[in-house]
Motif scaffolding. Structure first.
Motif, PDB file in Angstrom:
ATOM      1  N   SER A  86       0.809  -1.211   0.000  1.00 29.05           N
ATOM      2  CA  SER A  86       0.000   0.000   0.000  1.00 29.05           C
ATOM      3  C   SER A  86       0.849   1.269   0.000  1.00 29.05           C
ATOM      4  CB  SER A  86      -0.923   0.004   1.221  1.00 29.05           C
ATOM      5  OG  SER A  86      -0.163  -0.017   2.414  1.00 29.05           O
ATOM      6  N   THR A  87       2.154   1.166  -0.244  1.00 31.81           N
ATOM      7  CA  THR A  87       3.018   2.350  -0.254  1.00 31.81           C
ATOM      8  C   THR A  87       3.380   2.727  -1.683  1.00 31.81           C
ATOM      9  OG1 THR A  87       5.059   1.066  -0.081  1.00 31.81           O
ATOM     10  CG2 THR A  87       3.965   1.687   1.979  1.00 31.81           C
ATOM     11  N   LEU A  88       3.879   3.922  -1.817  1.00 31.70           N
ATOM     12  CA  LEU A  88       4.230   4.418  -3.143  1.00 31.70           C
ATOM     13  C   LEU A  88       5.577   3.900  -3.625  1.00 31.70           C
ATOM     14  CD1 LEU A  88       3.122   8.127  -2.695  1.00 31.70           C
ATOM     15  CD2 LEU A  88       1.960   6.377  -4.036  1.00 31.70           C
ATOM     16  N   GLY A  89       6.461   3.573  -2.708  1.00 31.60           N
ATOM     17  CA  GLY A  89       7.802   3.157  -3.102  1.00 31.60           C
ATOM     18  C   GLY A  89       8.655   4.351  -3.493  1.00 31.60           C
ATOM     19  N   THR A  90       9.791   4.094  -4.141  1.00 31.67           N
ATOM     20  CA  THR A  90      10.738   5.158  -4.492  1.00 31.67           C
ATOM     21  C   THR A  90      11.191   5.005  -5.934  1.00 31.67           C
ATOM     22  OG1 THR A  90      12.663   3.877  -3.774  1.00 31.67           O
ATOM     23  CG2 THR A  90      11.598   5.299  -2.127  1.00 31.67           C
ATOM     24  N   GLN A 106      12.913  12.131  -4.354  1.00 31.65           N
ATOM     25  CA  GLN A 106      12.378  13.047  -3.355  1.00 31.65           C
ATOM     26  C   GLN A 106      13.469  13.843  -2.639  1.00 31.65           C
ATOM     27  OE1 GLN A 106       9.217  13.247  -4.469  1.00 31.65           O
ATOM     28  NE2 GLN A 106       8.607  13.495  -2.337  1.00 31.65           N
ATOM     29  N   ASP A 107      14.734  13.497  -2.881  1.00 31.49           N
ATOM     30  CA  ASP A 107      15.840  14.221  -2.248  1.00 31.49           C
ATOM     31  C   ASP A 107      16.547  15.173  -3.207  1.00 31.49           C
ATOM     32  OD1 ASP A 107      15.470  12.992   0.218  1.00 31.49           O
ATOM     33  OD2 ASP A 107      16.754  11.293  -0.309  1.00 31.49           O
ATOM     34  N   VAL A 108      16.070  15.282  -4.445  1.00 33.31           N
ATOM     35  CA  VAL A 108      16.732  16.118  -5.446  1.00 33.31           C
ATOM     36  C   VAL A 108      16.103  17.509  -5.421  1.00 33.31           C
ATOM     37  CG1 VAL A 108      17.311  16.376  -7.874  1.00 33.31           C
ATOM     38  CG2 VAL A 108      17.196  14.093  -6.861  1.00 33.31           C
ATOM     39  N   LEU A 147       1.175   9.884   5.449  1.00 32.59           N
ATOM     40  CA  LEU A 147       0.358   8.677   5.674  1.00 32.59           C
ATOM     41  C   LEU A 147       1.145   7.414   5.390  1.00 32.59           C
ATOM     42  CD1 LEU A 147      -2.964   9.920   4.012  1.00 32.59           C
ATOM     43  CD2 LEU A 147      -2.266  10.092   6.418  1.00 32.59           C
ATOM     44  N   ASP A 148       2.331   7.333   6.003  1.00 25.22           N
ATOM     45  CA  ASP A 148       3.176   6.146   5.862  1.00 25.22           C
ATOM     46  C   ASP A 148       3.459   5.833   4.393  1.00 25.22           C
ATOM     47  OD1 ASP A 148       3.316   5.739   8.636  1.00 25.22           O
ATOM     48  OD2 ASP A 148       1.398   4.665   8.609  1.00 25.22           O
ATOM     49  N   ASP A 149       3.875   6.859   3.670  1.00 25.82           N
ATOM     50  CA  ASP A 149       4.276   6.723   2.266  1.00 25.82           C
ATOM     51  C   ASP A 149       3.109   6.330   1.356  1.00 25.82           C
ATOM     52  OD1 ASP A 149       6.207   6.959   0.280  1.00 25.82           O
ATOM     53  OD2 ASP A 149       6.714   4.840   0.321  1.00 25.82           O
ATOM     54  N   ARG A 200      -1.848   6.536  -2.883  1.00 27.13           N
ATOM     55  CA  ARG A 200      -2.229   5.129  -2.840  1.00 27.13           C
ATOM     56  C   ARG A 200      -3.476   5.055  -1.960  1.00 27.13           C
ATOM     57  NH1 ARG A 200      -0.981   0.973  -5.914  1.00 27.13           N
ATOM     58  NH2 ARG A 200       1.243   1.454  -5.759  1.00 27.13           N
ATOM     59  N   ILE A 201      -4.636   5.106  -2.609  1.00 29.61           N
ATOM     60  CA  ILE A 201      -5.902   5.152  -1.874  1.00 29.61           C
ATOM     61  C   ILE A 201      -6.141   3.842  -1.141  1.00 29.61           C
ATOM     62  CG2 ILE A 201      -8.363   5.620  -2.037  1.00 29.61           C
ATOM     63  CD1 ILE A 201      -6.554   7.957  -2.833  1.00 29.61           C
ATOM     64  N   THR A 202      -5.985   2.736  -1.862  1.00 28.67           N
ATOM     65  CA  THR A 202      -6.044   1.389  -1.285  1.00 28.67           C
ATOM     66  C   THR A 202      -4.869   0.607  -1.854  1.00 28.67           C
ATOM     67  OG1 THR A 202      -7.383   0.400  -3.057  1.00 28.67           O
ATOM     68  CG2 THR A 202      -8.571   1.546  -1.276  1.00 28.67           C
TER      69      THR A 202
END
Length: 879
Positions: free
Chosen positions: A52-56, A69-71, A645-647, A697-699
């Motif tokens: 349920s996370t977006l990842g990187t 996300q760090d750039v 929301l926890d990624d 990530r809604i669900t």
């Protein structure tokens, strides 16, 4: 080669996994850490712990591997999975998901990319290799520069690791050409340990056009597991045509040439013609064919070597433009044109690239180089030029309006075209050294060398007055109709009979550069400051001839050289520094804000001629310059990048203020400023804007992704065209009128007014897409996704250029048209099981016919429409 649709359907392959801007991926090894680099990024499905996370997404936008996300710049990245899921294979597909990016698309492999509204318009393709300024958005295939004046390479996106789109000046790390930003195509590299591959194929239909099909296959083969591996991909796609070249006529009118045609019409010699021999339906098919093979050798734990060879053929028939009104003034239907000659654009390139990656003590070393060889052949209709005074000059005799005033008024065929042959080579070498990425104080530095060469042979073939063959010359000298000897580009080099004007020229530059960047963690993992600069030195040149036809060639034998050419032998050098600095603050591990200052530039160039123009009572007031200088861009940007929301939710934004100075502009006004395009440095522009990106990530199965931009761009000063000819009446004063005594005309400032809006600068753009994945039955997976893209209205030229609304007597390629806002919709649905997958997709579902490039480049209003609605089936297999 055309792919049989049945064959396509039997081939296979769309890896259907969950979609996101930030797909879960194993981070690719940093380019500066060779041992890890032997294991390139691989897309992986979410497991139970992170479903349920977006990842990187890991990117190398700053020549070091880091989380997107760090750039501290505005950045968009699309992984290989996302590209497949969105059916993206060309830049025309990608741009739908890029707010703040526009594209003056004049057909496949033709056009300019613009970011954040930094444009002064686009004049079309004729002579572009000779006269177009270098682009201000860089294009890279891995580490090789692929940019080209008005013809950025259309890389076919298959077996890609990701595509990165960097907005704002990137001049410190990517040099000249990355003034407004950069597009980086990054390919998948060989995997040393895993045998894998896939095949995929598709078939489809185009609304109102011909069928489409495509197929590609990829194989990764470890030759010596853990030490040597090769990876190969081959692809072929046929896009059916959808523009009809309808039967029509061209009839000369008394108003042609500003009324100069009247004597010929009265004499009954106004030749007309039809296009029946070339009229056909769906006359603009496009074929991509190519292959790429790469080999990775892990020399030891600290060193590896990568070499890759890429090859691509792009063959586009017909023209990509349509005419709202036919050459004879009749309204045209949707996706119709009346063209009188065959058209094509054949674009072929090969690229060899290599990278040596190693470790010297604590320092990481990367040496990368590449060599690209590109050949272009293009032909397009130019018949409508015959309605101008310049066109009829080469087609009529018997009055002062024609090339010869001798004999009775006679006009010959109005059919004309231009033919361009371009060959270019592009060589680059870069050496980078960097300190360990986990040090508190980090340094990266390097040296860069580039050698870019363009050879252009451009013929304008609209002279239809008979040439001076032995018989024609004898008839002319006996009192018959005049003849005109063939043009020569240089002594002994004779052009075809109908070639009136053109150039055989070479241009290019060599660049040497040194760059460095330092980062220091003021508070480790919280506050970081970075500063860098680049020193560049350009040696730029343009040589060759511009040739043309004059009255000196009337009634002389073919092969007589009369010296009607301009010899170009221009050289200039320039150098300087471009810098950047940023401050990055991680308020929390999931929330970062930044400030970035960055500078960019693009190379200058040369004009073909330096003739005097803007005549006042026969006396020139302006001497066209030999060269124009680089323009520069300074960017100040504030931004934030956050996850919540926890990624499960990502929200990024940026505010920027950009100052674009000494901007390169092109002018073409045959009635006042001469019959060839020339460029000068002109006004300054200011661009203020806002860009937002979000992902949710809604669900576990439902994702929503969107991005949008608001831009306010305007001209901030208004220089004038100054009389620069010593001894003239208005020397050192602004030119305000031209013409002859008794017929003076005011001269509008071609640079434009303060507050005017630049070209290709829509006020707003946004896109939104939704995807849902779910499982069912014994091992089946399914998905659906929908997306929308909205682009606001924009102009094709700066505000100073004359409006094209309602203009039928076109005398310039610079008419200004408003391109209306438009929205497109895409959707797909599919299932997969084990190694197989199948999906149905549709693009431009509302069947919008909006124009992405409206112009008068061919002396008639033309529009390049969005490809009509496409419905397709894609099948795949992977192992």
């Amino acid at each position: 080669m055309k792919i049989n649709p049945i064959t396509c359907a039997v081939l296979a392959a769309l890896a259907v996994t969950r979609m996101s801007y930030a797909d879960d991926v194993t981070p690719p090894a940093p380019a500066t850490q060779p041992a890890a680099a032997s294991q390139p990024a691989t897309n992986k499905p979410a497991d139970a712990s992170n479903a349920s996370t977006l990842g990187t997404v890991t990117v190398t936008a700053q020549h070091t591997a880091e989380d997107m996300q760090d750039v501290p710049i505005t950045l968009q990245a699309f992984t290989g999975n996302t590209l497949q899921q969105l059916n993206i294979v060309s830049f025309n597909d990608l741009i739908k998901y890029l707010p703040n990016v526009t594209f003056a698309a004049n057909g496949p492999g033709q056009g300019n990319i613009y970011m954040r509204g930094l444009s002064t318009g686009f004049l079309g393709n004729q002579s572009s290799a000779s006269i177009a300024p270098f682009p201000n958005v860089a294009v890279y295939l891995d580490d090789q520069s692929m940019q080209f004046p008005a013809r950025n390479l259309d890389v076919y996106m298959v077996d890609m690791e990701r595509v990165e789109v960097l907005e704002g000046p990137q001049g410190t790390l990517f040099g000249g050409g990355a003034e407004a930003g950069a597009v980086r195509y990054i390919t998948n590299k060989p995997n040393l340990t895993r045998l894998s591959g896939n095949v995929e194929a598709s078939v489809g239909v185009t609304d109102g056009g011909s069928p489409n099909n495509s197929a590609n296959a990829t194989l990764n083969l470890p030759i010596i597991p853990g030490t040597l591996a090769v990876r190969g991909v081959i692809y072929s796609e046929h896009q059916g045509g959808y523009i009809d070249n309808v039967a029509g006529t061209f009839t000369r009118q008394p108003t042609d040439g500003g009324g100069a045609m009247a004597p010929y019409v009265a004499a009954g010699t106004a030749a007309g013609t039809n296009n029946y021999s070339v009229a056909k339906s769906d006359w603009n098919p496009v074929d991509y064919q190519g292959a790429r093979i790469s080999a990775l050798w892990k020399i030891n734990d600290n060193w590896n070597f990568l070499i890759a060879e890429s090859y691509q053929n792009l063959d586009a028939d017909g023209q990509s433009s349509t005419y709202p009104v036919s050459p004879d003034g009749q309204p045209m239907g949707v996706n119709q044109i009346t063209s009188f000659v065959p058209g094509w654009n054949d674009d072929h390139y090969s690229n060899t690239a290599w990278t040596l990656n190693g470790q010297i003590g604590d320092l990481s070393l990367v040496y990368t180089g590449g060599y690209t060889n590109r050949h272009i052949s293009e032909q397009q209709d130019y018949t409508n030029y015959s309605r101008s005074a310049g066109g009829m000059y080469y087609q009529c005799t018997g009055t002062k309006a024609g090339l010869s005033s001798a004999g009775k008024p006679v006009c010959y065929s109005p059919v004309g075209y231009w033919n361009d042959h371009v060959a270019s080579t592009h060589q680059s070498h870069e050496l980078r050294l960097s300190t360990p990425e986990d040090d508190r104080f980090r340094v990266i530095g390097g040296l860069y060398y580039e050698d870019f060469n363009i050879n252009d042979h451009m013929d304008f073939n609209y002279k239809t007055i008979p040439s001076c063959t032995t018989q024609n010359l004898a008839n002319a000298l006996a009192g018959g109709n005049p003849c005109v000897a063939d043009a020569e580009s240089s002594p002994g080099v004779v052009m075809p009979d109908n070639t009136a004007f053109g150039e055989v020229e070479q241009r290019g530059y060599k660049q040497e550069a040194a760059f460095g960047s330092m980062s220091y963690d003021i508070i480790p993992d919280v506050l970081t400051a970075t500063a860098g600069t680049r020193y560049y030195h350009y040696s730029e040149w343009q040589t060759g001839t511009e040739f043309y036809t004059t009255a000196a060639q009337v009634n002389v034998p073919n092969g007589t050289y009369v010296g009607n050419d301009t010899v170009m032998n221009y050289h200039q050098t320039y150098h300087g520094f471009k810098s950047r600095a940023n401050l990055l603050w991680h308020i929390t591990p999931d929330a970062m804000v930044y400030y970035t200052f960055s500078q960019g530039f693009r190379p200058g160039g040369f004009n073909r001629t330096t003739s005097g123009v803007a005549k006042l009572d026969g006396e020139a007031q302006y001497q066209k310059p030999i060269s124009y200088a680089p323009d520069t861009l300074t960017n100040n940007e504030l931004g934030f990048k956050t996850t919540f929301l926890d990624d499960r939710l990502l929200f990024n934004g940026s505010l920027y203020d950009m100052r674009w100075n000494n901007v390169q502009m092109q002018f073409f006004n045959p009635l006042v400023l001469g019959n060839t395009t020339f460029a000068v440095n002109g006004p300054n522009y200011k661009v203020d804007g806002l860009e937002l990106q979000f992902q949710a990530r809604i669900t576990d199965g439902l994702s929503v992704i969107g991005a949008g931009s608001l831009n306010h761009a305007k001209q901030t000063n208004s220089p004038c065209l100054v009389d620069n000819i010593p001894g003239s009446a208005n020397y050192n004063a602004c030119i305000v009128e031209t013409g002859t005594i008794g017929a003076l005309a005011s001269f509008a400032n071609p640079y434009g007014n303060v507050g005017s809006v630049p070209a290709f600068s829509p006020r707003s753009q946004f896109n939104l897409r939704v995807r849902y994945d779910w499982n069912f039955g014994p091992g089946f997976k399914a998905f659906w996704q929908v997306g929308a893209n909205r682009t606001g209205s924009m102009y094709n030229q700066p505000a100073t250029y004359p409006s094209g609304a309602g203009v039928t007597d076109i005398t310039t390629v610079e008419l200004r048209y408003l391109q209306a806002a438009y929205t497109t919709y895409d959707a797909s649905i599919g299932i997969s099981k084990d190694n197989w997958d199948v999906s149905l997709y549709g693009t431009n579902l509302s069947n919008s016919h909006a124009s992405v490039f409206t112009s008068s480049a061919q002396f008639i209003e033309s529009e390049v429409p969005i490809r009509p609605r496409v419905l397709g089936l894609k099948v795949g297999f992977k192992f």
